[in-house]
Design a protein around this motif. Structure first.
Motif, short mmCIF file in Angstrom:
data_model
loop_
_atom_site.label_atom_id
_atom_site.label_comp_id
_atom_site.label_asym_id
_atom_site.label_seq_id
_atom_site.Cartn_x
_atom_site.Cartn_y
_atom_site.Cartn_z
N LEU A 94 82.61 111.79 26.82
CA LEU A 94 83.71 111.53 27.69
C LEU A 94 83.93 112.83 28.41
N ASP A 95 84.29 112.96 29.59
CA ASP A 95 85.01 113.89 30.18
C ASP A 95 86.11 113.63 31.38
N GLN A 96 86.51 114.43 32.35
CA GLN A 96 87.42 114.19 33.26
C GLN A 96 86.87 113.24 34.08
N GLN A 97 85.61 113.05 34.24
CA GLN A 97 85.14 112.08 35.34
C GLN A 97 85.01 110.63 34.64
N THR A 98 85.36 110.55 33.42
CA THR A 98 85.17 109.23 32.73
C THR A 98 86.56 108.53 32.79
N LEU A 99 86.29 107.19 33.50
CA LEU A 99 87.35 106.29 33.56
C LEU A 99 87.27 105.32 32.29
N VAL A 100 88.33 105.36 31.38
CA VAL A 100 88.19 104.53 30.21
C VAL A 100 89.03 103.31 30.41
N VAL A 101 88.82 101.90 30.51
CA VAL A 101 89.45 100.95 30.46
C VAL A 101 89.66 100.26 29.38
N ALA A 102 90.92 100.16 28.87
CA ALA A 102 91.42 99.63 27.51
C ALA A 102 91.84 98.10 27.82
N ILE A 103 91.20 96.95 27.39
CA ILE A 103 91.88 95.76 27.39
C ILE A 103 92.41 95.31 26.20
N SER A 104 93.76 94.79 26.53
CA SER A 104 94.51 94.13 25.31
C SER A 104 95.55 93.39 25.61
N GLN A 105 95.56 92.08 25.16
CA GLN A 105 96.48 90.99 25.60
C GLN A 105 97.86 91.61 25.01
N SER A 106 97.97 91.97 23.54
CA SER A 106 99.15 92.26 23.00
C SER A 106 99.64 93.77 23.39
N GLY A 107 98.57 94.83 23.68
CA GLY A 107 99.08 96.05 23.77
C GLY A 107 99.37 96.76 22.39
N GLU A 108 99.04 96.08 21.59
CA GLU A 108 99.35 96.85 20.11
C GLU A 108 98.42 96.68 19.25
N THR A 109 97.22 96.33 19.59
CA THR A 109 95.89 96.29 18.65
C THR A 109 95.60 97.78 18.44
N MET A 110 95.66 98.16 17.07
CA MET A 110 95.56 99.40 16.55
C MET A 110 94.05 100.04 17.11
N ASP A 111 93.04 99.47 16.95
CA ASP A 111 91.62 99.86 17.12
C ASP A 111 91.58 100.38 18.66
N THR A 112 92.14 99.53 19.55
CA THR A 112 92.39 99.82 20.98
C THR A 112 93.08 100.91 21.21
N LEU A 113 94.17 100.98 20.59
CA LEU A 113 95.12 102.36 20.61
C LEU A 113 94.64 103.29 20.35
N MET A 114 94.11 103.49 19.29
CA MET A 114 93.28 104.81 18.65
C MET A 114 92.15 105.20 19.59
N ALA A 115 91.44 104.24 20.25
CA ALA A 115 90.18 104.47 20.99
C ALA A 115 91.05 105.13 22.27
N LEU A 116 92.00 104.50 22.85
CA LEU A 116 92.41 105.43 24.03
C LEU A 116 92.83 106.75 23.70
N ARG A 117 93.54 106.87 22.58
CA ARG A 117 94.11 108.01 22.23
C ARG A 117 92.93 109.05 22.07
N HIS A 118 91.87 108.69 21.69
CA HIS A 118 90.80 109.57 21.45
C HIS A 118 89.99 109.81 22.89
N ALA A 119 90.08 108.79 23.78
CA ALA A 119 89.52 109.26 24.94
C ALA A 119 90.49 110.24 25.92
N ARG A 120 91.63 109.89 25.57
CA ARG A 120 92.89 110.91 26.38
C ARG A 120 92.53 112.19 25.95
N GLU A 121 92.43 112.53 24.50
CA GLU A 121 91.98 113.87 24.20
C GLU A 121 90.93 114.48 24.80
#
Ligand code: F6R
Length: 369
Positions: A94-121
């Protein structure tokens, strides 16, 4: 409240035309252009994007699989879709030119949250597609496109899924619009088609009685298989997931082209197999291929349950049960093709005596990894 419906799930299935319309509302202007002001990632950043990575779990992951077809076709940007629970642990590129799209109904799914934190890092920009205002995933993302399904109470996701699809199409079309692709005319046509999709979903819902009857007749089965091609493949996966979680049956979705590489060995007399048939207009090669897949499984004894567009007569001789859906452009077909599968799973589960709103072992929001 359930408003007279026997379950929240039935109520939420019925709310889908409105959920779809609400998610489009205010996002398309009179000239057919998209105005996604909420997506606060500047146009110049979006123009530099050289890869889209979608992360999600379960049903939201299936929406992502469908989004890949739309994003790559309309924007020519390579798109990967990954289960959020797998993503972080394989050292993704991943780098600055990657757009990560995180899809979640609840907005609280831990796996998805951890994935997006990793992507932003790693410096990637994250756009959330979410149904719950102010939940953790949108709060931690660079931008959010809310789905307007309204609260989803039943554990099994239905209306949220359809609105996730709408949001994914909007993102794909918006990327195309911002970057100016050679598909501009097609994009305008699709925007028009999207506006009529809510009506098409409503029409599907009005013709579900035979599907309910069929579902009840299959209550004693052990296994149901689902086949699809192209965007019909994720629809098959979604149909199978709904049946597993609600009816506690063995259900599997396959890409129809994979049949001969193994799964065809599962076919035996009377095995119910649901097949999602793409439109015979548009990409007719796809259509012809799936018609031969239906013939192959039927010749081996399968009981074929065929979901096909109104007016598609070629499938009639090979369908033991035929479920009609309105004509829709190929990429948008999941919005109508998924609905009978939701009704099918809900009715079959009820016929087996299961509680559809609260399936065993499942929680609405999965806040542990
Ligand atoms: C299936 C279902 C689950 C969720 C998954 C992700 O019907 O509801 O597979 O889709 O747990 O949940 P969200 O979208 O809240 O991240």
């Amino acid at each position: 409240e359930k408003d007279g419906y026997a379950s929240f799930m039935l109520k939420e299935i019925a709310e889908q035309p409105k959920a779809v319309a609400d998610t489009l509302l205010g996002r398309i202007d009179g000239s057919g252009s998209l105005t996604l002001d909420e997506v606060r990632i500047p146009a110049n950043v979006l123009r530099e994007v050289d890869k889209v990575v979608i992360v999600a779990c379960g049903t939201a992951f299936h929406a992502g699989l469908i989004a890949k077809y739309a994003i790559e076709h309309w924007t020519r940007i390579p798109c990967e879709v990954e289960l959020a629970s797998e993503f972080r642990y394989r050292d993704p590129i991943l780098d600055q030119q990657t757009l990560v799209v995180a899809i979640s109904q609840s907005g609280e799914t831990m796996d998805t949250l951890m994935a997006l934190r990793h992507a932003r890092e790693q410096g990637a920009k994250v756009l959330a597609i979410c149904n719950t205002n102010g939940s953790t995933i949108p709060r931690e993302s660079d931008a959010v496109l809310y789905t307007h399904a309204g609260p989803e109470v039943a554990v099994a996701s239905t209306k949220a899924f359809l609105t996730q699809l709408v949001a994914c199409y909007l993102v794909a079309l918006y990327l195309g619009q911002v970057r100016g692709t050679k598909w501009a005319d097609e994009i305008r046509a699709v925007v028009r088609d999207l506006s009529s999709v809510s009506g098409a979903v409503d029409r599907v819902l009005r013709t579900m009685e035979p599907v309910r009857e069929l579902a009840r007749s299959l209550a004693a089965e052990d296994t149901v298989l689902f086949l699809g091609r192209h965007v019909g493949y994720p629809v098959a996966l979604e149909g199978a997931l709904k049946l597993k979680e609600l009816a506690y049956m063995h259900a599997e979705g396959f890409a129809a082209g994979e049949l001969k590489h193994g799964p065809i060995a599962l076919i035996e007399d009377d095995l119910p197999v649901v097949v999602v048939v793409p439109s015979p207009r548009g990409r007719s090669v796809l259509h012809d291929k799936i018609v031969s897949n239906i013939q192959e499984i039927r010749a081996r004894g399968a009981r074929t349950i065929v979901i096909a567009e109104e007016g598609d007569e070629t499938v009639v001789p090979y369908a033991d049960h035929l479920i009609r859906i309105p004509a829709t452009p190929t990429l948008l077909q999941p919005l109508v093709a998924t609905v009978p599968l939701q009704v099918f799973a809900c009715e079959l589960a009820t016929a087996r005596g299961n509680e559809v709103d609260q399936p065993r072992n499942l929680a609405k929001s999965v806040t542990v990894e």
